[in-house]
Write a protein that holds these residues in place. Structure first.
Motif, PDB file in Angstrom:
ATOM      1  N   VAL A 182       0.781  -1.307  -0.038  1.00 26.48           N
ATOM      2  CA  VAL A 182       0.054  -0.069   0.092  1.00 26.48           C
ATOM      3  C   VAL A 182       1.025   1.410  -0.052  1.00 26.48           C
ATOM      4  O   VAL A 182       1.434   1.468   0.835  1.00 26.48           O
ATOM      5  N   ILE A 183       0.872   2.066  -1.182  1.00 23.24           N
ATOM      6  CA  ILE A 183       1.692   3.068  -1.184  1.00 23.24           C
ATOM      7  C   ILE A 183       0.916   4.500  -0.795  1.00 23.24           C
ATOM      8  O   ILE A 183       1.541   5.271   0.167  1.00 23.24           O
ATOM      9  N   THR A 184      -0.330   4.507  -1.037  1.00 23.15           N
ATOM     10  CA  THR A 184      -0.964   5.643  -0.616  1.00 23.15           C
ATOM     11  C   THR A 184      -2.576   5.076  -0.120  1.00 23.15           C
ATOM     12  O   THR A 184      -3.036   4.268  -0.745  1.00 23.15           O
ATOM     13  N   ALA A 185      -3.033   5.785   0.991  1.00 21.63           N
ATOM     14  CA  ALA A 185      -4.507   5.394   1.544  1.00 21.63           C
ATOM     15  C   ALA A 185      -5.223   6.481   1.861  1.00 21.63           C
ATOM     16  O   ALA A 185      -4.707   6.920   2.942  1.00 21.63           O
ATOM     17  N   VAL A 186      -5.991   7.082   1.063  1.00 21.28           N
ATOM     18  CA  VAL A 186      -6.554   8.256   1.337  1.00 21.28           C
ATOM     19  C   VAL A 186      -8.082   8.026   1.862  1.00 21.28           C
ATOM     20  O   VAL A 186      -9.063   7.539   0.811  1.00 21.28           O
ATOM     21  N   VAL A 187      -8.622   8.454   2.811  1.00 20.49           N
ATOM     22  CA  VAL A 187     -10.015   8.316   3.328  1.00 20.49           C
ATOM     23  C   VAL A 187     -11.036   9.284   2.665  1.00 20.49           C
ATOM     24  O   VAL A 187     -10.553  10.620   2.903  1.00 20.49           O
ATOM     25  N   ARG A 188     -11.822   9.008   1.856  1.00 18.22           N
ATOM     26  CA  ARG A 188     -13.036   9.983   1.565  1.00 18.22           C
ATOM     27  C   ARG A 188     -14.453   9.322   1.719  1.00 18.22           C
ATOM     28  O   ARG A 188     -14.494   7.902   1.048  1.00 18.22           O
ATOM     29  N   GLY A 189     -15.349   9.732   2.049  1.00 13.62           N
ATOM     30  CA  GLY A 189     -16.737   9.577   2.191  1.00 13.62           C
ATOM     31  C   GLY A 189     -16.838   8.030   2.852  1.00 13.62           C
ATOM     32  O   GLY A 189     -17.742   7.387   2.309  1.00 13.62           O
ATOM     33  N   GLY A 190     -15.975   7.635   3.650  1.00  9.12           N
ATOM     34  CA  GLY A 190     -16.275   6.281   4.243  1.00  9.12           C
ATOM     35  C   GLY A 190     -15.308   5.353   3.700  1.00  9.12           C
ATOM     36  O   GLY A 190     -15.595   4.067   4.211  1.00  9.12           O
ATOM     37  N   SER A 191     -14.916   5.518   2.569  1.00  8.87           N
ATOM     38  CA  SER A 191     -13.961   4.621   1.865  1.00  8.87           C
ATOM     39  C   SER A 191     -12.541   5.110   1.807  1.00  8.87           C
ATOM     40  O   SER A 191     -12.178   6.107   1.997  1.00  8.87           O
ATOM     41  N   VAL A 192     -11.818   4.037   1.337  1.00 12.38           N
ATOM     42  CA  VAL A 192     -10.419   4.340   1.121  1.00 12.38           C
ATOM     43  C   VAL A 192      -9.877   4.219  -0.203  1.00 12.38           C
ATOM     44  O   VAL A 192     -10.377   3.017  -0.767  1.00 12.38           O
ATOM     45  N   TYR A 193      -9.170   5.115  -0.690  1.00 16.50           N
ATOM     46  CA  TYR A 193      -8.744   5.060  -1.938  1.00 16.50           C
ATOM     47  C   TYR A 193      -7.169   4.748  -2.130  1.00 16.50           C
ATOM     48  O   TYR A 193      -6.500   5.767  -1.391  1.00 16.50           O
ATOM     49  N   ALA A 194      -6.820   3.645  -2.486  1.00 18.61           N
ATOM     50  CA  ALA A 194      -5.550   3.205  -2.205  1.00 18.61           C
ATOM     51  C   ALA A 194      -4.799   3.035  -3.617  1.00 18.61           C
ATOM     52  O   ALA A 194      -5.591   2.489  -4.652  1.00 18.61           O
ATOM     53  N   THR A 195      -3.786   3.245  -3.439  1.00 20.55           N
ATOM     54  CA  THR A 195      -2.558   3.086  -4.696  1.00 20.55           C
ATOM     55  C   THR A 195      -1.788   1.768  -4.033  1.00 20.55           C
ATOM     56  O   THR A 195      -1.042   1.855  -3.171  1.00 20.55           O
ATOM     57  N   ILE A 196      -1.601   0.689  -4.957  1.00 22.91           N
ATOM     58  CA  ILE A 196      -0.825  -0.341  -4.621  1.00 22.91           C
ATOM     59  C   ILE A 196       0.241  -0.671  -5.732  1.00 22.91           C
ATOM     60  O   ILE A 196       0.019  -0.759  -6.837  1.00 22.91           O
ATOM     61  N   SER A 197       1.351  -0.690  -4.999  1.00 26.48           N
ATOM     62  CA  SER A 197       2.725  -1.256  -5.879  1.00 26.48           C
ATOM     63  C   SER A 197       2.569  -2.729  -5.757  1.00 26.48           C
ATOM     64  O   SER A 197       2.808  -3.259  -4.788  1.00 26.48           O
TER      65      SER A 197
END
Length: 409
Positions: free
Chosen positions: A316-331
């Motif tokens: 998990v490179i980034t994990a940003v919480v928005r609206g109750g969900s997590v938007y993640a970038t995975i290497s």
């Protein structure tokens, strides 16, 4: 420019080192390269960088993005690159984010301004673009497109119909009708390098005058002409891009203005890919109901393998919480099952973006390795719901996953 680009491309092969890009600057050469701070590494958070390009009087600036990877958002509200014609209070030619690469951008005069803004959460390696000075009405293999305001006309790829379109081309046609009219576009012949997600060569069509994922009507490639396209208002932007590898015959299309009252019954777009890979918020009641379940992993990697669209291991490179969900970038470490999942590649590094629908279930942390088994929608977006299988990944799990890769479902 191209020798410089070669050094950038060789960077990933370990053949050379890439020059350092700074935050902004004044560019006064006839041509040059602009890159985000730290490119191709992850760009820093909370920065604002401005580049001012000036070419000789009587020329225009042509800007082409070669790589772009910024935090994705359908309205580009968080991290973005703005491009303006002129230096002060000029017309904005577009705002860009995510990995969608726009076509060539052309200034009206001899000046252009590029501004990149990042917020507290970063997600990507930024951008690389090349610019050059051109004659205002120059046409040729490497420069095409234009402003179209006649009641009807045609658009076609460079070299049509004598031979294939060239590699490394970007074309942008901006069609403007009178305010009480709309625009219809039909493709007569169409042959653009095929790819499931039109990642390499493609035609993209937008309502309005700017590249904006929220206003994208469709993205097309392959050898089937798209269905006729109708604009919502009086402006349409059509972009064609070819990468530096395979080419094809290309296309010829025709446009005409129609009265606004012309009955346009919605037609399903015959795209060879999903029309718009935009991020839509999850409806609140659905999200809340889904996220009220008890959070516990069920089954094993083996029992979940066949019911999952994709199976990957990654960090998990980034994990940003928005609206109750997590938007993640995975290497990505390894791919065992891909399905529709959209995977980006830069050199030997692969990454993907997934949405964990409920931020606490399953709970993931930045910097840790996981096995992800989830679903992928027709846009290629990976989604992880509470019933999907996610667990910490350790080297000892590798053998079992390799066995599953050979499993017939």
């Amino acid at each position: 420019i191209y020798s410089f680009l070669g050094s950038v491309l060789n960077y990933w092969s370990g053949n050379t080192t890439v020059p350092t890009f700074t935050c902004g600057g004044n560019m006064t050469e006839d041509s040059g390269v602009v890159g985000s701070l730290g490119y191709p590494g992850v760009y820093p958070p909370n920065t604002k960088c401005v580049w001012r390009i000036t070419v000789p009087e009587g020329k225009v600036v042509v800007l082409s993005f070669r790589f772009i990877d910024l935090e994705s958002d359908n309205l580009c509200r968080y991290d973005y690159v703005d491009v303006y014609s002129g230096h002060a209070s000029g017309q904005r030619l577009g705002r860009f984010c995510g990995t969608f690469r726009p076509g060539a951008l052309v200034s009206t005069g001899n000046k252009m301004l590029i501004q990149m803004v990042s917020d507290a959460n970063t997600a990507g390696s930024g951008f690389l673009a090349v610019y050059s000075a051109a004659e205002p009405h120059e046409r040729g293999d490497q420069y095409c497109g234009g402003h179209l305001d006649k009641p009807f006309g045609s658009i076609k790829t460079p070299n049509w119909p004598e031979k294939d379109y060239p590699a490394g081309v970007t074309c942008s046609w901006h069609i403007v009708a009178p305010k009480n009219q709309i625009i219809e576009v039909k493709f007569e012949k169409f042959d653009v390098e095929r790819d499931n997600y039109c990642r390499y060569d493609y035609v993209a069509i937008f309502n309005g005058a700017e590249v904006n994922d929220a206003k994208r009507i469709g993205k097309y490639c392959g050898d089937s002409p798209p269905a006729p396209v109708f604009s919502e208002g009086n402006q349409l932007l059509i972009q064609f891009l070819s990468d530096l590898s395979l080419t094809a015959d290309g296309f010829i299309g025709h446009y005409k203005f129609r009265p606004k009252k012309f009955p346009t019954t919605p037609v399903p777009l015959t795209t060879t890919t999903p029309p718009a890979a935009t991020t839509r918020p999850i409806p609140l009641k659905y999200s809340v109901g889904l996220c009220q379940q008890k959070c516990r992993r069920s089954g094993t990697a083996e029992s979940n393998y066949c019911t999952s669209d994709f199976v990957i291991t990654g960090t998990v490179i980034t994990a940003v919480v928005r609206g109750g969900s997590v938007y993640a970038t995975i290497s990505i470490i390894n791919v065992y099952k891909e399905s529709n999942l959209a995977i980006q590649q830069a050199g030997k590094t692969m990454s993907t973006k997934i949405i964990v629908l409920c931020k606490k279930c399953p709970f993931i942390r930045r910097g840790l390795n996981y096995i992800f088994m989830g679903s992928a929608d027709e846009d290629g977006k990976g989604k992880i719901a509470p019933h999907h299988f996610v667990m910490a990944f350790k080297a000892k799990n590798q053998r079992g996953l390799n066995v599953l890769k050979t499993k017939r479902c």
